[in-house]
Design a protein around this motif. Sequence first.
Motif, PDB file in Angstrom:
ATOM      1  N   THR A 180       0.807  -1.219   0.000  1.00 25.61           N
ATOM      2  CA  THR A 180       0.000   0.000   0.000  1.00 25.61           C
ATOM      3  C   THR A 180       0.843   1.272   0.000  1.00 25.61           C
ATOM      4  OG1 THR A 180      -0.140  -0.146   2.418  1.00 25.61           O
ATOM      5  CG2 THR A 180      -1.936  -1.120   1.134  1.00 25.61           C
ATOM      6  N   ALA A 181       2.173   1.139   0.074  1.00 26.62           N
ATOM      7  CA  ALA A 181       3.010   2.339   0.067  1.00 26.62           C
ATOM      8  C   ALA A 181       2.936   3.055  -1.271  1.00 26.62           C
ATOM      9  CB  ALA A 181       4.468   1.965   0.382  1.00 26.62           C
ATOM     10  N   LEU A 182       2.736   2.315  -2.347  1.00 27.44           N
ATOM     11  CA  LEU A 182       2.554   2.850  -3.691  1.00 27.44           C
ATOM     12  C   LEU A 182       1.317   2.188  -4.289  1.00 27.44           C
ATOM     13  CD1 LEU A 182       6.227   2.903  -5.098  1.00 27.44           C
ATOM     14  CD2 LEU A 182       4.871   4.856  -4.325  1.00 27.44           C
ATOM     15  N   PRO A 183       0.769   2.731  -5.362  1.00 25.62           N
ATOM     16  CA  PRO A 183      -0.450   2.123  -5.962  1.00 25.62           C
ATOM     17  C   PRO A 183      -0.147   0.817  -6.695  1.00 25.62           C
ATOM     18  CG  PRO A 183       0.256   4.006  -7.269  1.00 25.62           C
ATOM     19  CD  PRO A 183       1.115   4.009  -6.023  1.00 25.62           C
ATOM     20  N   PHE A 184       0.239  -0.206  -5.936  1.00 24.70           N
ATOM     21  CA  PHE A 184       0.592  -1.480  -6.554  1.00 24.70           C
ATOM     22  C   PHE A 184      -0.625  -2.213  -7.102  1.00 24.70           C
ATOM     23  CE2 PHE A 184       4.719  -1.063  -4.469  1.00 24.70           C
ATOM     24  CZ  PHE A 184       5.550  -1.607  -5.446  1.00 24.70           C
ATOM     25  N   ASN A 185      -1.826  -1.891  -6.637  1.00 24.71           N
ATOM     26  CA  ASN A 185      -3.010  -2.487  -7.250  1.00 24.71           C
ATOM     27  C   ASN A 185      -3.138  -2.059  -8.708  1.00 24.71           C
ATOM     28  OD1 ASN A 185      -3.888  -3.927  -4.982  1.00 24.71           O
ATOM     29  ND2 ASN A 185      -4.906  -2.121  -4.135  1.00 24.71           N
ATOM     30  N   THR A 186      -2.852  -0.782  -8.967  1.00 25.35           N
ATOM     31  CA  THR A 186      -2.864  -0.305 -10.347  1.00 25.35           C
ATOM     32  C   THR A 186      -1.753  -0.948 -11.157  1.00 25.35           C
ATOM     33  OG1 THR A 186      -3.755   1.825  -9.618  1.00 25.35           O
ATOM     34  CG2 THR A 186      -2.752   1.750 -11.801  1.00 25.35           C
ATOM     35  N   PHE A 187      -0.575  -1.054 -10.570  1.00 26.99           N
ATOM     36  CA  PHE A 187       0.538  -1.709 -11.273  1.00 26.99           C
ATOM     37  C   PHE A 187       0.207  -3.175 -11.584  1.00 26.99           C
ATOM     38  CE2 PHE A 187       3.461   1.245  -8.607  1.00 26.99           C
ATOM     39  CZ  PHE A 187       3.029   2.335  -9.352  1.00 26.99           C
ATOM     40  N   LEU A 188      -0.484  -3.831 -10.657  1.00 21.84           N
ATOM     41  CA  LEU A 188      -0.865  -5.232 -10.865  1.00 21.84           C
ATOM     42  C   LEU A 188      -1.832  -5.370 -12.028  1.00 21.84           C
ATOM     43  CD1 LEU A 188      -0.888  -8.196  -9.934  1.00 21.84           C
ATOM     44  CD2 LEU A 188      -2.726  -7.582  -8.348  1.00 21.84           C
ATOM     45  N   VAL A 189      -2.824  -4.511 -12.081  1.00 22.51           N
ATOM     46  CA  VAL A 189      -3.788  -4.562 -13.192  1.00 22.51           C
ATOM     47  C   VAL A 189      -3.081  -4.317 -14.524  1.00 22.51           C
ATOM     48  CG1 VAL A 189      -5.819  -3.450 -14.188  1.00 22.51           C
ATOM     49  CG2 VAL A 189      -5.728  -3.911 -11.732  1.00 22.51           C
ATOM     50  N   ASN A 190      -2.186  -3.348 -14.550  1.00 16.94           N
ATOM     51  CA  ASN A 190      -1.437  -3.073 -15.788  1.00 16.94           C
ATOM     52  C   ASN A 190      -0.607  -4.283 -16.216  1.00 16.94           C
ATOM     53  OD1 ASN A 190      -2.495  -0.482 -15.650  1.00 16.94           O
ATOM     54  ND2 ASN A 190      -0.662   0.394 -14.731  1.00 16.94           N
ATOM     55  N   SER A 191       0.055  -4.927 -15.274  1.00 10.50           N
ATOM     56  CA  SER A 191       0.863  -6.099 -15.610  1.00 10.50           C
ATOM     57  C   SER A 191      -0.002  -7.246 -16.106  1.00 10.50           C
ATOM     58  CB  SER A 191       1.672  -6.550 -14.390  1.00 10.50           C
ATOM     59  OG  SER A 191       2.675  -5.617 -14.072  1.00 10.50           O
ATOM     60  N   VAL A 192      -1.163  -7.420 -15.498  1.00 11.01           N
ATOM     61  CA  VAL A 192      -2.063  -8.495 -15.939  1.00 11.01           C
ATOM     62  C   VAL A 192      -2.542  -8.238 -17.367  1.00 11.01           C
ATOM     63  CG1 VAL A 192      -4.327  -9.545 -15.543  1.00 11.01           C
ATOM     64  CG2 VAL A 192      -2.784  -9.147 -13.619  1.00 11.01           C
ATOM     65  N   VAL A 193      -2.889  -7.001 -17.677  1.00  9.11           N
ATOM     66  CA  VAL A 193      -3.356  -6.673 -19.024  1.00  9.11           C
ATOM     67  C   VAL A 193      -2.250  -6.902 -20.054  1.00  9.11           C
ATOM     68  CG1 VAL A 193      -4.131  -4.780 -20.509  1.00  9.11           C
ATOM     69  CG2 VAL A 193      -5.104  -5.048 -18.221  1.00  9.11           C
ATOM     70  N   VAL A 194      -1.056  -6.389 -19.785  1.00 12.32           N
ATOM     71  CA  VAL A 194       0.050  -6.528 -20.725  1.00 12.32           C
ATOM     72  C   VAL A 194       0.452  -7.996 -20.887  1.00 12.32           C
ATOM     73  CG1 VAL A 194       2.474  -5.974 -21.121  1.00 12.32           C
ATOM     74  CG2 VAL A 194       0.915  -4.197 -20.327  1.00 12.32           C
ATOM     75  N   PRO A 251       7.308  -4.420 -12.452  1.00  7.26           N
ATOM     76  CA  PRO A 251       8.753  -4.149 -12.374  1.00  7.26           C
ATOM     77  C   PRO A 251       9.086  -2.675 -12.223  1.00  7.26           C
ATOM     78  CG  PRO A 251       8.315  -5.781 -14.069  1.00  7.26           C
ATOM     79  CD  PRO A 251       6.991  -5.251 -13.637  1.00  7.26           C
ATOM     80  N   LEU A 252       8.383  -1.801 -12.960  1.00  4.51           N
ATOM     81  CA  LEU A 252       8.630  -0.368 -12.802  1.00  4.51           C
ATOM     82  C   LEU A 252       8.163   0.123 -11.433  1.00  4.51           C
ATOM     83  CD1 LEU A 252       7.831   1.331 -16.227  1.00  4.51           C
ATOM     84  CD2 LEU A 252      10.030   0.745 -15.224  1.00  4.51           C
ATOM     85  N   GLY A 253       7.081  -0.456 -10.919  1.00  3.75           N
ATOM     86  CA  GLY A 253       6.628  -0.082  -9.578  1.00  3.75           C
ATOM     87  C   GLY A 253       7.651  -0.446  -8.518  1.00  3.75           C
ATOM     88  N   ILE A 254       8.285  -1.608  -8.661  1.00  2.36           N
ATOM     89  CA  ILE A 254       9.325  -1.996  -7.706  1.00  2.36           C
ATOM     90  C   ILE A 254      10.523  -1.060  -7.812  1.00  2.36           C
ATOM     91  CG2 ILE A 254      10.954  -3.837  -7.121  1.00  2.36           C
ATOM     92  CD1 ILE A 254       8.841  -5.844  -7.906  1.00  2.36           C
ATOM     93  N   SER A 255      10.871  -0.671  -9.032  1.00  2.58           N
ATOM     94  CA  SER A 255      11.970   0.275  -9.210  1.00  2.58           C
ATOM     95  C   SER A 255      11.647   1.621  -8.567  1.00  2.58           C
ATOM     96  CB  SER A 255      12.265   0.455 -10.701  1.00  2.58           C
ATOM     97  OG  SER A 255      13.273   1.411 -10.912  1.00  2.58           O
ATOM     98  N   LEU A 256      10.399   2.075  -8.739  1.00  2.00           N
ATOM     99  CA  LEU A 256       9.981   3.322  -8.099  1.00  2.00           C
ATOM    100  C   LEU A 256       9.983   3.185  -6.582  1.00  2.00           C
ATOM    101  CD1 LEU A 256       8.833   6.208  -8.484  1.00  2.00           C
ATOM    102  CD2 LEU A 256       6.554   5.171  -8.544  1.00  2.00           C
ATOM    103  N   PHE A 257       9.571   2.042  -6.083  1.00  4.65           N
ATOM    104  CA  PHE A 257       9.584   1.785  -4.645  1.00  4.65           C
ATOM    105  C   PHE A 257      11.003   1.809  -4.103  1.00  4.65           C
ATOM    106  CE2 PHE A 257       9.608  -0.792  -0.866  1.00  4.65           C
ATOM    107  CZ  PHE A 257       8.434  -0.452  -0.216  1.00  4.65           C
ATOM    108  N   ARG A 258      11.927   1.223  -4.855  1.00  2.00           N
ATOM    109  CA  ARG A 258      13.328   1.217  -4.426  1.00  2.00           C
ATOM    110  C   ARG A 258      13.889   2.627  -4.352  1.00  2.00           C
ATOM    111  NH1 ARG A 258      17.284  -1.743  -8.409  1.00  2.00           N
ATOM    112  NH2 ARG A 258      16.680   0.103  -9.593  1.00  2.00           N
ATOM    113  N   GLY A 259      13.460   3.508  -5.254  1.00  2.28           N
ATOM    114  CA  GLY A 259      13.941   4.876  -5.214  1.00  2.28           C
ATOM    115  C   GLY A 259      13.400   5.664  -4.039  1.00  2.28           C
ATOM    116  N   GLN A 260      12.170   5.379  -3.608  1.00  4.29           N
ATOM    117  CA  GLN A 260      11.563   6.144  -2.522  1.00  4.29           C
ATOM    118  C   GLN A 260      11.795   5.519  -1.150  1.00  4.29           C
ATOM    119  OE1 GLN A 260       7.451   7.011  -3.283  1.00  4.29           O
ATOM    120  NE2 GLN A 260       7.812   7.775  -5.362  1.00  4.29           N
TER     121      GLN A 260
END
Length: 299
Positions: A85-99, A248-257
């Motif tokens: 919940t620290a970042l919008p990973f639900n949105t990232f998950l939906v995007n990954s599922v679609v792609v 993957p991009l969400g994890i990279s963004l999480f690592r930066g913050q």
Amino acid sequence: MAIKVLPAQARPVEKRPVAPAQAERIRRVQRLTAYALLVLASAASLLPLLWMLTTALKPAGAVLEFPPRFLPDVFTWSNFPDAWTALPFNTFLVNSVVVTTLSIVGNLISCILPAYAFARLRSRMRGMAFALMLGTMMIPAQVVIVPRFLLFSKLDLVDTFWPLFLPNFFGTALYIFLLRQFFTTIPQELVEAARIDGAGELRILWRIMIPLSKPAIATVTLLSFVGAWGEYIDPLIYLRSTENYTIPLGISLFRGQYADDYNLMMAVSILALVPVIVVFLAAQKYFIRGIMLTGMAGR
């Protein structure tokens, strides 16, 4: 008639027969040795994953302790919801599922058809076309990054999902090769009987080849899923908006913050691995069978 006696060093050595009990003991020792080596190799492969899991369960202050401890005193299960919940990973998950879903569909559609053509259709140029297709596997992926980016820029598709899955609808040489090798293991008599009954090539493919090729199709699906789910370079190049980011991009963004919160980083990485592990365990039987039969076809 004189009998010629061979020298001692030239006489053939007689092999003593091995007793059945002794042979069974030798085979048992060989099996135990092989199992021990496999267990050690598996433990060495799983150790980083286990260390990641235990780190994800540690409190923030216990991650950098020295000497490091493998298991924490207290398992902090709240790290997983906190990291998610620290970042919008639900949105990232939906995007990954679609792609990922569109990539799998594109690979299956664009690879099954040419694989069937290379395996069953007769043509004078079939061998040359197959060799050219295999030759594309020698082209590094980095070579086409700039031309592909310029193409999608001209089409105004940057910061959309189209560049992430559209290339899969034009075929992947490795998947075509795997499917073609499996198609060749299906008896030709089934295909000839269907043709005698008046079935067309597409009907043969749909009614005979695809139902009998579930292991190969499962293998291509699994490989395509893993490749699309963990893809980092293409989303990094084409995606600009945070709401379009994949896992993957969400994890990279999480690592930066959250660069200092190693426990949360490991927690979100574990959560991103869960779908891959689940899909692999579900398709493991078909995956192993598909690889085995594909290798047998290549002999």
